[in-house]
Design a protein around this motif. Structure first.
Motif, PDB file in Angstrom:
ATOM      1  N   SER A  31       0.831  -1.210   0.000  1.00 37.21           N
ATOM      2  CA  SER A  31       0.000   0.000   0.000  1.00 37.21           C
ATOM      3  C   SER A  31       0.863   1.256   0.000  1.00 37.21           C
ATOM      4  CB  SER A  31      -0.916  -0.002   1.219  1.00 37.21           C
ATOM      5  OG  SER A  31      -0.141  -0.075   2.394  1.00 37.21           O
ATOM      6  N   LEU A  32       2.043   1.183   0.634  1.00 37.36           N
ATOM      7  CA  LEU A  32       2.911   2.359   0.662  1.00 37.36           C
ATOM      8  C   LEU A  32       3.586   2.568  -0.685  1.00 37.36           C
ATOM      9  CD1 LEU A  32       4.574   1.942   4.131  1.00 37.36           C
ATOM     10  CD2 LEU A  32       2.675   3.381   3.493  1.00 37.36           C
ATOM     11  N   ARG A  33       3.829   1.477  -1.398  1.00 38.84           N
ATOM     12  CA  ARG A  33       4.449   1.630  -2.709  1.00 38.84           C
ATOM     13  C   ARG A  33       3.481   2.288  -3.684  1.00 38.84           C
ATOM     14  NH1 ARG A  33       5.291  -3.665  -5.744  1.00 38.84           N
ATOM     15  NH2 ARG A  33       3.298  -3.045  -6.547  1.00 38.84           N
ATOM     16  N   ALA A  34       2.218   2.105  -3.474  1.00 40.67           N
ATOM     17  CA  ALA A  34       1.215   2.646  -4.399  1.00 40.67           C
ATOM     18  C   ALA A  34       0.952   4.132  -4.179  1.00 40.67           C
ATOM     19  CB  ALA A  34      -0.088   1.870  -4.257  1.00 40.67           C
ATOM     20  N   ARG A  35       1.552   4.720  -3.141  1.00 43.33           N
ATOM     21  CA  ARG A  35       1.249   6.131  -2.861  1.00 43.33           C
ATOM     22  C   ARG A  35       1.841   7.074  -3.884  1.00 43.33           C
ATOM     23  NH1 ARG A  35       2.493   7.783   3.124  1.00 43.33           N
ATOM     24  NH2 ARG A  35       4.510   6.929   2.652  1.00 43.33           N
ATOM     25  N   HIS A  36       2.934   6.658  -4.538  1.00 42.06           N
ATOM     26  CA  HIS A  36       3.605   7.536  -5.484  1.00 42.06           C
ATOM     27  C   HIS A  36       4.156   6.686  -6.605  1.00 42.06           C
ATOM     28  CE1 HIS A  36       6.422  10.660  -6.905  1.00 42.06           C
ATOM     29  NE2 HIS A  36       5.549  11.492  -6.355  1.00 42.06           N
ATOM     30  N   ARG A  37       4.255   7.245  -7.808  1.00 46.87           N
ATOM     31  CA  ARG A  37       4.641   6.398  -8.938  1.00 46.87           C
ATOM     32  C   ARG A  37       6.119   6.095  -8.988  1.00 46.87           C
ATOM     33  NH1 ARG A  37       6.431   9.899 -12.979  1.00 46.87           N
ATOM     34  NH2 ARG A  37       5.966  12.072 -12.507  1.00 46.87           N
ATOM     35  N   ASN A  38       6.952   6.843  -8.241  1.00 45.62           N
ATOM     36  CA  ASN A  38       8.393   6.596  -8.270  1.00 45.62           C
ATOM     37  C   ASN A  38       8.886   5.747  -7.113  1.00 45.62           C
ATOM     38  OD1 ASN A  38       8.746   8.021 -10.597  1.00 45.62           O
ATOM     39  ND2 ASN A  38       9.145   9.948  -9.567  1.00 45.62           N
ATOM     40  N   CYS A  39       7.985   5.177  -6.338  1.00 50.58           N
ATOM     41  CA  CYS A  39       8.407   4.369  -5.198  1.00 50.58           C
ATOM     42  C   CYS A  39       8.997   3.045  -5.667  1.00 50.58           C
ATOM     43  CB  CYS A  39       7.230   4.085  -4.262  1.00 50.58           C
ATOM     44  SG  CYS A  39       6.783   5.485  -3.243  1.00 50.58           S
ATOM     45  N   ARG A  40      10.071   2.631  -5.023  1.00 51.40           N
ATOM     46  CA  ARG A  40      10.723   1.357  -5.321  1.00 51.40           C
ATOM     47  C   ARG A  40      10.828   0.553  -4.035  1.00 51.40           C
ATOM     48  NH1 ARG A  40      10.110   2.399  -9.899  1.00 51.40           N
ATOM     49  NH2 ARG A  40      11.466   3.520 -11.326  1.00 51.40           N
ATOM     50  N   VAL A  41      10.657  -0.774  -4.160  1.00 52.11           N
ATOM     51  CA  VAL A  41      10.869  -1.677  -3.042  1.00 52.11           C
ATOM     52  C   VAL A  41      12.262  -2.274  -3.185  1.00 52.11           C
ATOM     53  CG1 VAL A  41      10.068  -3.755  -1.887  1.00 52.11           C
ATOM     54  CG2 VAL A  41       8.431  -2.161  -2.808  1.00 52.11           C
ATOM     55  N   VAL A  42      13.097  -2.092  -2.158  1.00 56.44           N
ATOM     56  CA  VAL A  42      14.510  -2.463  -2.226  1.00 56.44           C
ATOM     57  C   VAL A  42      14.839  -3.346  -1.029  1.00 56.44           C
ATOM     58  CG1 VAL A  42      16.875  -1.577  -2.259  1.00 56.44           C
ATOM     59  CG2 VAL A  42      15.065  -0.301  -3.367  1.00 56.44           C
ATOM     60  N   ARG A  43      15.634  -4.397  -1.266  1.00 50.60           N
ATOM     61  CA  ARG A  43      16.111  -5.264  -0.171  1.00 50.60           C
ATOM     62  C   ARG A  43      17.509  -4.859   0.210  1.00 50.60           C
ATOM     63  NH1 ARG A  43      13.530 -10.687   0.822  1.00 50.60           N
ATOM     64  NH2 ARG A  43      14.633 -10.765   2.777  1.00 50.60           N
ATOM     65  N   ARG A  44      17.700  -4.562   1.499  1.00 53.41           N
ATOM     66  CA  ARG A  44      19.038  -4.239   2.004  1.00 53.41           C
ATOM     67  C   ARG A  44      19.221  -4.858   3.367  1.00 53.41           C
ATOM     68  NH1 ARG A  44      18.960   2.132   0.862  1.00 53.41           N
ATOM     69  NH2 ARG A  44      19.010   2.067  -1.388  1.00 53.41           N
ATOM     70  N   ARG A  45      20.277  -5.661   3.501  1.00 56.71           N
ATOM     71  CA  ARG A  45      20.631  -6.285   4.790  1.00 56.71           C
ATOM     72  C   ARG A  45      19.461  -7.033   5.406  1.00 56.71           C
ATOM     73  NH1 ARG A  45      22.432  -1.003   5.678  1.00 56.71           N
ATOM     74  NH2 ARG A  45      24.629  -0.700   5.170  1.00 56.71           N
ATOM     75  N   GLY A  46      18.721  -7.758   4.582  1.00 48.47           N
ATOM     76  CA  GLY A  46      17.601  -8.548   5.088  1.00 48.47           C
ATOM     77  C   GLY A  46      16.354  -7.765   5.406  1.00 48.47           C
TER      78      GLY A  46
END
Length: 41
Positions: free
Chosen positions: A9-24
């Motif tokens: 739901s947070l990714r859908a708030r803006h069109r430039n949002c990216r989901v990134v994996r860092r350190r687990g």
């Protein structure tokens, strides 16, 4: 930064949002609008 159980739901708030994996952990980052940050895990 919000800490959430579900990041979809947070990714859908803006069109430039990216989901990134860092350190687990999962992060939602946005380069253009830096307000939209979130973490999971």
């Amino acid at each position: 930064m919000k800490i959430k159980n579900s990041l979809r739901s947070l990714r859908a708030r803006h069109r430039n949002c990216r989901v990134v994996r860092r350190r687990g952990r999962l992060y939602v980052i946005n380069k253009t609008n830096r307000r939209f940050k979130a973490r999971q895990g």
